[in-house]
Design an enzyme around this catalytic site. Structure first.
Site, PDB file in Angstrom:
ATOM      1  N   CYS A  54       1.167  -1.343  -0.221  1.00  0.00           N
ATOM      2  CA  CYS A  54      -0.017  -0.193   0.119  1.00  0.00           C
ATOM      3  C   CYS A  54       0.991   0.981  -0.006  1.00  0.00           C
ATOM      4  O   CYS A  54       2.481   1.372  -0.483  1.00  0.00           O
ATOM      5  CB  CYS A  54      -0.655   0.108   0.951  1.00  0.00           C
ATOM      6  N   ASP A 105      -2.765   1.613   9.703  1.00  0.00           N
ATOM      7  CA  ASP A 105      -4.585   2.498  10.610  1.00  0.00           C
ATOM      8  C   ASP A 105      -5.095   2.791  11.546  1.00  0.00           C
ATOM      9  O   ASP A 105      -5.377   3.335  12.425  1.00  0.00           O
ATOM     10  CB  ASP A 105      -5.800   2.157   9.351  1.00  0.00           C
TER      11      ASP A 105
HETATM   12  P1  RI2 Z   1      -0.214   6.557   6.783  1.00  0.00           P
HETATM   13  C1  RI2 Z   1      -3.813   3.566   4.522  1.00  0.00           C
HETATM   14  O1  RI2 Z   1      -5.068   3.593   4.226  1.00  0.00           O
HETATM   15  C2  RI2 Z   1      -3.329   2.162   4.054  1.00  0.00           C
HETATM   16  O2  RI2 Z   1      -3.576   1.126   4.971  1.00  0.00           O
HETATM   17  C3  RI2 Z   1      -1.662   2.405   4.775  1.00  0.00           C
HETATM   18  O3  RI2 Z   1      -1.055   1.691   5.262  1.00  0.00           O
HETATM   19  C4  RI2 Z   1      -2.337   3.178   6.647  1.00  0.00           C
HETATM   20  O4  RI2 Z   1      -3.198   3.750   5.882  1.00  0.00           O
HETATM   21  C5  RI2 Z   1      -1.798   4.198   6.955  1.00  0.00           C
HETATM   22  O5  RI2 Z   1      -0.869   5.521   6.148  1.00  0.00           O
HETATM   23  P2  RI2 Z   1      -6.315   3.670   2.911  1.00  0.00           P
HETATM   24  O6  RI2 Z   1      -6.846   5.895   2.935  1.00  0.00           O
HETATM   25  O7  RI2 Z   1      -0.819   7.480   7.473  1.00  0.00           O
HETATM   26  O8  RI2 Z   1      -5.169   5.047   1.641  1.00  0.00           O
HETATM   27  O9  RI2 Z   1       1.385   5.973   7.257  1.00  0.00           O
HETATM   28  O10 RI2 Z   1      -7.403   3.740   3.307  1.00  0.00           O
HETATM   29  O11 RI2 Z   1       0.782   7.219   5.452  1.00  0.00           O
END
Ligand code: RI2
Length: 303
Positions: A121, A191
């Site tokens: 991701c 998350d």
């Molecule tokens: P940071 C994201 O969720 C991913 O799951 C990623 O690992 C997590 O948030 C943490 O992101 P999505 O918004 O706070 O893509 O480290 O569903 O940037």
């Protein structure tokens, strides 16, 4: 940005990433407070709570979002000085920025020269570790596509822009690639962190962690303490967001589709969580909730 507009952008994932959505909520509430003409404190707080709820309801899984909103509400309830309130919100936002930098520095010490690291991701926090490590060490990063929203492309692009050697793979190639490219470490974001040290992260993270364990590859999770979930101490479960199946593909006649956005990786599959306060084993999550946030078992039961 007004709370309704901010919530809309968070829901559609135009603004995404667990920390980014929390910071967006902080900005939006600070703007709401600055623009409010309401002089009655009770009515002002009611309006702020409503705005906070709109933001919290935008996405259900990343607790960074409700944690940030609740912090603003806590500050607002304890002051009558709105200028000071907005200043404190900005200061809190800066604290989160510093947290990422610190995680980058601390986490990068775990990365060795010559490491091949797989990430899943797009986590700004995990990326901070990789970019910091790449300043002084030769690393190669393997990024999964991360279907259906393909956030892995963002990670791959950012790394390539910074001159880091990067390889993009499809999600189902993780097991083969782990062996073929001799992956040394896995790093992911989070998350939400449960009080028992389980992490919720983008769907597929638990499969990556399972494969890593099979291959004896350590899994690092880079995550601010803002993402630790106090409510899980009392047994509350965090809702896993189910997104529109249209994100997967067009409907197929007679075929049901499911699109969960996150999954839970148990603590036994994670070697360490890199926080701004240091590297901890996942089982220490309770201690963070207790020592940093004052949430103590037994003392928080409602009568
Ligand atoms: P940071 C994201 O969720 C991913 O799951 C990623 O690992 C997590 O948030 C943490 O992101 P999505 O918004 O706070 O893509 O480290 O569903 O940037």
């Amino acid at each position: 940005m007004q709370p309704t507009l901010a919530a809309k952008k968070i829901r559609s994932m135009e603004i995404r990433g667990a920390l980014k959505i929390a910071v967006t909520a902080l900005d939006s509430l600070a703007e709401f407070i600055s623009n409010s003409k309401e002089t009655d404190k009770k009515r002002f707080l009611a309006g702020l709570r409503k705005a906070g709820k709109i933001l919290k309801d935008a996405r259900p899984t990343a607790v960074s979002l409700p944690n940030a909103v609740d912090y603003v509400l806590f500050l607002a309830e304890n002051t009558d000085d709105r200028v000071e309130l907005v200043r404190k919100i900005k200061e809190y936002k800066n604290e989160q920025r510093r947290a990422i930098d610190r995680i980058g520095q601390i986490g990068s010490r775990r990365i060795e020269d010559g490491d091949t690291i797989l990430t899943h991701c797009n986590s700004k926090t995990a990326l901070a570790v990789l970019l910091e490590a790449a300043k002084t060490k030769d690393i190669h990063v393997v990024c999964t596509e991360t279907r259906p929203r393909n956030q892995g492309y963002i990670t791959a692009r950012e790394l390539a822009k910074a001159g880091v050697p990067v390889t993009l793979i499809i999600d189902s190639a993780v097991r083969r690639t782990m062996k073929e490219l001799e992956v040394d470490k896995v790093i992911v974001g989070a998350d939400t962190v449960y009080s028992n040290g389980s992490i919720i992260n983008k769907i597929g993270t638990s499969q990556v962690a399972l494969v890593a364990q099979e291959s004896k590859v350590p899994v690092l999770c880079a995550c601010e303490t803002l993402k630790f979930a106090p409510q899980t101490l009392m047994g509350e479960l965090i809702e896993i967001e189910e997104r529109d199946v249209g994100e997967i593909r067009k409907p197929m006649k007679g075929v049901k589709m499911l699109n969960p956005a996150f999954d839970v990786t148990p603590p036994g599959y994670i070697d360490v969580i890199v926080t701004e306060d240091g590297i901890i084993p996942p089982y220490m999550a309770y201690q963070i909730l207790r020592d940093k946030f004052g949430w103590e078992l037994g003392k928080m039961m409602k009568p």
